[in-house]
Motif scaffolding. Structure first.
Motif, PDB file in Angstrom:
ATOM      1  N   THR A  55       0.826  -1.205   0.000  1.00  0.00           N
ATOM      2  CA  THR A  55       0.000   0.000   0.000  1.00  0.00           C
ATOM      3  C   THR A  55       0.859   1.253   0.000  1.00  0.00           C
ATOM      4  N   VAL A  56       1.900   1.261   0.836  1.00  0.00           N
ATOM      5  CA  VAL A  56       2.794   2.410   0.904  1.00  0.00           C
ATOM      6  C   VAL A  56       3.547   2.582  -0.415  1.00  0.00           C
ATOM      7  N   VAL A 110      -3.755   6.598  10.191  1.00  0.00           N
ATOM      8  CA  VAL A 110      -4.990   5.795  10.167  1.00  0.00           C
ATOM      9  C   VAL A 110      -4.724   4.394   9.616  1.00  0.00           C
ATOM     10  N   ASP A 111      -4.105   4.331   8.434  1.00  0.00           N
ATOM     11  CA  ASP A 111      -3.877   3.020   7.828  1.00  0.00           C
ATOM     12  C   ASP A 111      -2.818   2.221   8.575  1.00  0.00           C
ATOM     13  N   LEU A 161      -4.814  -3.955  12.760  1.00  0.00           N
ATOM     14  CA  LEU A 161      -6.089  -4.665  12.697  1.00  0.00           C
ATOM     15  C   LEU A 161      -6.238  -5.549  11.460  1.00  0.00           C
ATOM     16  N   ARG A 162      -5.239  -5.506  10.561  1.00  0.00           N
ATOM     17  CA  ARG A 162      -5.260  -6.354   9.348  1.00  0.00           C
ATOM     18  C   ARG A 162      -6.489  -6.107   8.478  1.00  0.00           C
ATOM     19  N   ARG A 163      -6.910  -4.861   8.387  1.00  0.00           N
ATOM     20  CA  ARG A 163      -8.027  -4.488   7.520  1.00  0.00           C
ATOM     21  C   ARG A 163      -7.479  -3.832   6.243  1.00  0.00           C
TER      22      ARG A 163
END
Length: 391
Positions: free
Chosen positions: A4-5, A128-129, A136-138
């Motif tokens: 994602t990063v 946040v992410d 939280l592995r979301r």
């Protein structure tokens, strides 16, 4: 989280480039105003074409950046700015591509600032992410928005920079004018070749035939044996003249194309050439494969162009490349025919070297086809032709 990063960083780089172009567009609008004033004053008329060329470079940089992000090229459609100053000015002002670039530049002044959204999105997204996905592995929520902003910038740029229908029409007219000139040149060269073959070959043999028949008539009464020998020579001359005529006819449209189709004609070429050539046929009529029609035949003009491309390519391979092996591939496409000729020779084929590539290109362009030659030093040489047609 790492992916994602990484994707967000890539999108940030894309947006940073958009911001830089937006900054330059601000400067450039000022330059355009100065150029316009100078043009009206006649003093700076020569600046206008150079300014338009600079705008094209900026638009080209944006096209490449969008293509790198989306994986889809944005085509260009510009008229060449060349010739005297008056002609360059006329082209620069009337080119539809110039108008599209100016619209993009003005719009980029606004939407190019989308890149600044990446800064708060990074600040919020890392926090946040980092918790939402890292702990939280979301699925990430904020950082993917940077990629969406980059997608939005690319979509708007594509809509503004793609050629208009008018620009495509102008480009198409220019292309057809060029290919028509090439087709006329190729046709003229073909007529001169036929005239030369008839003059140097068939005509010379027919003259010799006429002379021998005349000598035989005069010698018939006093020396029948000599007359008979002259008639035998005349018969040989007549057969040679017929052979020459068949050769000329084959150069116009080979009868084997009509009799055996493209696949059969190409197999005959491969069997009689100076290199060991293999032929692969996919989706075309190939009577060699089993006696039945395995596929449709292309139009006669397409068959003839493909045949002459293969003939010239195999001739070049035998004479110039030093190859011992070659391969020919004929493939039916949904809207055309692909011909690929490959030889394992020394390579280095050049259109300026008189190897027949220019004639092949003109013949293909006359049918709105494309020809690609790949021939690095040391080989192999690959000639790939695509000819459009309706099946």
């Amino acid at each position: 989280m790492r992916n994602t990063v990484r994707q967000a960083a890539r999108a940030t780089v894309q947006l940073a480039g958009a911001v830089v172009l937006a900054f330059f567009s601000i400067i450039f609008i000022t330059v355009l105003l100065i150029t316009a004033v100078g043009t009206l004053a006649v003093v700076g008329a020569g600046l206008l074409p150079e300014t338009v060329l600079l705008i094209r470079r900026m638009a080209g940089a944006k096209r490449r950046a969008v293509a790198a992000w989306t994986g889809r090229e944005i085509p260009e459609a510009y008229l060449p700015i060349e010739g005297p100053l008056r002609e360059r000015l006329r082209t620069a002002v009337r080119d539809p591509g110039t108008h599209a670039d100016l619209r993009w530049m003005v719009a980029c002044y606004g939407y190019g600032c989308l890149g600044f959204l990446a800064v708060p999105l990074w600040l919020v997204g890392l926090l946040v992410d980092g918790v939402w996905q890292g702990l939280l592995r979301r699925e990430a929520v904020v950082l993917p928005l940077i990629s969406r902003v980059a997608d939005l910038d690319a979509a708007w740029s594509t809509a503004l920079l793609k050629p208009s229908p008018k620009a495509r029409l102008v480009e198409r007219v220019e292309e057809l004018t060029e290919t028509r000139a090439g087709a006329i040149a190729a046709h003229g060269a073909e007529l001169r070749r036929i005239e030369r073959d008839l003059h140097d070959g068939t005509q010379a043999r027919l003259v010799a035939l006429s002379m021998r028949i005349g000598l035989a008539k005069r010698a018939y009464e006093r020396d029948p044996e000599a007359a008979r020998k002259l008639l035998d020579d005349a018969q040989d001359q007549a057969e040679e003249a017929l052979t020459e005529l068949r050769h000329v006819v084959r150069g116009i449209h080979p009868p084997i194309l009509t009799d055996r189709g493209l696949a059969g004609a190409v197999r005959a070429l491969a069997a009689s050439g100076g290199v060991d050539a293999t032929v692969r046929v996919d989706g075309l009529e190939d009577r060699h494969a089993g006696g039945a029609d395995d596929g449709p035949r292309p139009p006669a003009a397409v068959e003839a162009a493909a045949y002459f491309v293969v003939a010239e390519a195999l001739t070049n391979a035998a004479k110039h490349s030093g190859a011992e092996r070659a391969s020919v591939q004929l493939v039916r496409l949904p809207a055309g025919l692909r011909v690929v000729v490959r030889d394992e020779g020394r390579g280095g084929a050049d259109e300026a070297g008189g190897s027949g590539l220019l004639g092949m290109r003109r013949r293909v362009a006359a049918l709105d086809g494309t020809l690609l030659v790949t021939s690095p030093a040391g080989g192999p040489t690959v000639i790939e032709v695509e000819l459009p047609c309706v099946w």
